[in-house]
Design a protein around this motif. Structure first.
Motif, PDB file in Angstrom:
ATOM      1  N   ALA A  48     -17.153   4.025  -4.660  1.00 37.81           N
ATOM      2  CA  ALA A  48     -15.928   3.317  -4.295  1.00 37.81           C
ATOM      3  C   ALA A  48     -16.273   2.080  -3.472  1.00 37.81           C
ATOM      4  O   ALA A  48     -17.393   1.943  -2.965  1.00 37.81           O
ATOM      5  CB  ALA A  48     -15.006   4.247  -3.502  1.00 37.81           C
ATOM      6  N   ARG A  60     -14.270  -0.636  -0.485  1.00 42.45           N
ATOM      7  CA  ARG A  60     -13.121  -0.760   0.399  1.00 42.45           C
ATOM      8  C   ARG A  60     -13.159  -2.098   1.121  1.00 42.45           C
ATOM      9  O   ARG A  60     -14.216  -2.718   1.245  1.00 42.45           O
ATOM     10  CB  ARG A  60     -13.107   0.384   1.406  1.00 42.45           C
ATOM     11  CG  ARG A  60     -13.273   1.772   0.764  1.00 42.45           C
ATOM     12  CD  ARG A  60     -12.846   2.895   1.662  1.00 42.45           C
ATOM     13  NE  ARG A  60     -11.418   3.049   1.665  1.00 42.45           N
ATOM     14  CZ  ARG A  60     -10.710   3.611   0.677  1.00 42.45           C
ATOM     15  NH1 ARG A  60     -11.315   4.058  -0.389  1.00 42.45           N
ATOM     16  NH2 ARG A  60      -9.411   3.713   0.758  1.00 42.45           N
ATOM     17  N   GLY A 100     -10.887   1.748  -3.356  1.00 43.56           N
ATOM     18  CA  GLY A 100     -10.910   2.935  -4.192  1.00 43.56           C
ATOM     19  C   GLY A 100     -12.073   2.921  -5.154  1.00 43.56           C
ATOM     20  O   GLY A 100     -13.033   2.171  -4.982  1.00 43.56           O
ATOM     21  N   GLU A 114      -9.340  -3.392  -6.302  1.00 37.87           N
ATOM     22  CA  GLU A 114      -8.563  -2.329  -5.652  1.00 37.87           C
ATOM     23  C   GLU A 114      -7.565  -2.900  -4.647  1.00 37.87           C
ATOM     24  O   GLU A 114      -6.430  -2.434  -4.561  1.00 37.87           O
ATOM     25  CB  GLU A 114      -9.498  -1.324  -4.975  1.00 37.87           C
ATOM     26  CG  GLU A 114     -10.160  -0.363  -5.927  1.00 37.87           C
ATOM     27  CD  GLU A 114      -9.208   0.702  -6.449  1.00 37.87           C
ATOM     28  OE1 GLU A 114      -8.190   1.004  -5.796  1.00 37.87           O
ATOM     29  OE2 GLU A 114      -9.487   1.234  -7.535  1.00 37.87           O
ATOM     30  N   GLU A 142      -4.694  -4.240  -6.670  1.00 38.39           N
ATOM     31  CA  GLU A 142      -3.892  -3.167  -7.260  1.00 38.39           C
ATOM     32  C   GLU A 142      -3.036  -2.456  -6.222  1.00 38.39           C
ATOM     33  O   GLU A 142      -1.902  -2.082  -6.496  1.00 38.39           O
ATOM     34  CB  GLU A 142      -4.800  -2.149  -7.950  1.00 38.39           C
ATOM     35  CG  GLU A 142      -5.412  -2.647  -9.237  1.00 38.39           C
ATOM     36  CD  GLU A 142      -6.397  -1.673  -9.859  1.00 38.39           C
ATOM     37  OE1 GLU A 142      -6.988  -2.042 -10.883  1.00 38.39           O
ATOM     38  OE2 GLU A 142      -6.587  -0.552  -9.327  1.00 38.39           O
ATOM     39  N   GLU A 143      -3.577  -2.266  -5.032  1.00 33.95           N
ATOM     40  CA  GLU A 143      -2.858  -1.503  -4.007  1.00 33.95           C
ATOM     41  C   GLU A 143      -1.869  -2.330  -3.200  1.00 33.95           C
ATOM     42  O   GLU A 143      -0.907  -1.787  -2.679  1.00 33.95           O
ATOM     43  CB  GLU A 143      -3.847  -0.836  -3.058  1.00 33.95           C
ATOM     44  CG  GLU A 143      -4.637   0.266  -3.714  1.00 33.95           C
ATOM     45  CD  GLU A 143      -5.654   0.932  -2.815  1.00 33.95           C
ATOM     46  OE1 GLU A 143      -6.208   1.957  -3.237  1.00 33.95           O
ATOM     47  OE2 GLU A 143      -5.898   0.433  -1.698  1.00 33.95           O
ATOM     48  N   GLU A 202      -1.577   7.426  -6.718  1.00 33.58           N
ATOM     49  CA  GLU A 202      -1.268   6.595  -5.547  1.00 33.58           C
ATOM     50  C   GLU A 202       0.221   6.649  -5.216  1.00 33.58           C
ATOM     51  O   GLU A 202       0.592   6.715  -4.036  1.00 33.58           O
ATOM     52  CB  GLU A 202      -1.723   5.151  -5.797  1.00 33.58           C
ATOM     53  CG  GLU A 202      -3.232   5.013  -5.771  1.00 33.58           C
ATOM     54  CD  GLU A 202      -3.743   3.703  -6.332  1.00 33.58           C
ATOM     55  OE1 GLU A 202      -4.854   3.310  -5.943  1.00 33.58           O
ATOM     56  OE2 GLU A 202      -3.059   3.065  -7.162  1.00 33.58           O
TER      57      GLU A 202
END
Length: 168
Positions: free
Chosen positions: A11, A13, A44, A59, A62-63, A118
């Motif tokens: 992953a 971050r 992620g 990520e 996307e988040e 999520e």
């Protein structure tokens, strides 16, 4: 199954700061135990063959809807391998951390890129000062990685020193 005996994944971050030095943290919970909850940084799992820097930027987008050029991310500023113990399963995740400071504040997040998981387990996005994070930890809130506050303090005061420490 990985060498640990548990499912494993790689992953990436992002330790993301706003212009005022506040950290973006996400509050989530175990889908099978709503009383098991914690705060953590955006990021992620890496896709097959995806480099950590690209995964961190993907990520984050996307988040949150925040898009960054992967090359703009600073680091890697830390790495960790951690065992995640959920009510119904245990997993191991190998994480690479990057950092970035936004030039403009962001107050609204776009969750349209959320996966079904999520949507189930992510509860809140918040900008928190280092002092607020310290108060949260003192009040018993769980914040991952455990070294986040100290690492964020160092990054804000001194910038990245070029090292990539292994953290908890």
């Amino acid at each position: 199954m990985g060498p640990s005996g548990y499912p494993e994944r790689d992953a990436a971050r992002v330790i993301l700061f706003d212009p005022d030095g506040r950290l973006l943290v996400i509050h989530g919970h175990d889908r099978d135990d709503v009383n098991h909850h914690w705060w953590f940084t955006p990021g992620g799992g890496r896709d097959e063959g995806e480099d950590p820097r690209s995964a961190a930027a993907r990520e984050l987008a996307e988040e949150t809807g925040i898009t960054l050029d992967p090359a703009a991310l600073i680091g890697p500023v830390a790495v960790r391998s951690s065992k995640f113990e959920f009510l119904s399963e245990t997993r191991v995740q190998h994480e690479v951390f990057f950092t970035y400071t936004l030039a403009e504040p962001v107050d609204e997040f776009d969750s349209s890129g959320f996966t079904a998981t999520e949507n189930d387990v992510l509860d809140e996005f918040a900008w928190r000062s280092i002092e607020e994070m310290e108060q949260m930890r003192a009040a018993g809130e769980t914040i991952y990685p455990l070294a986040l506050i100290e690492m964020a303090t160092r990054l804000r005061r001194h910038g990245w020193d070029g090292s990539t420490p292994k953290i908890n």
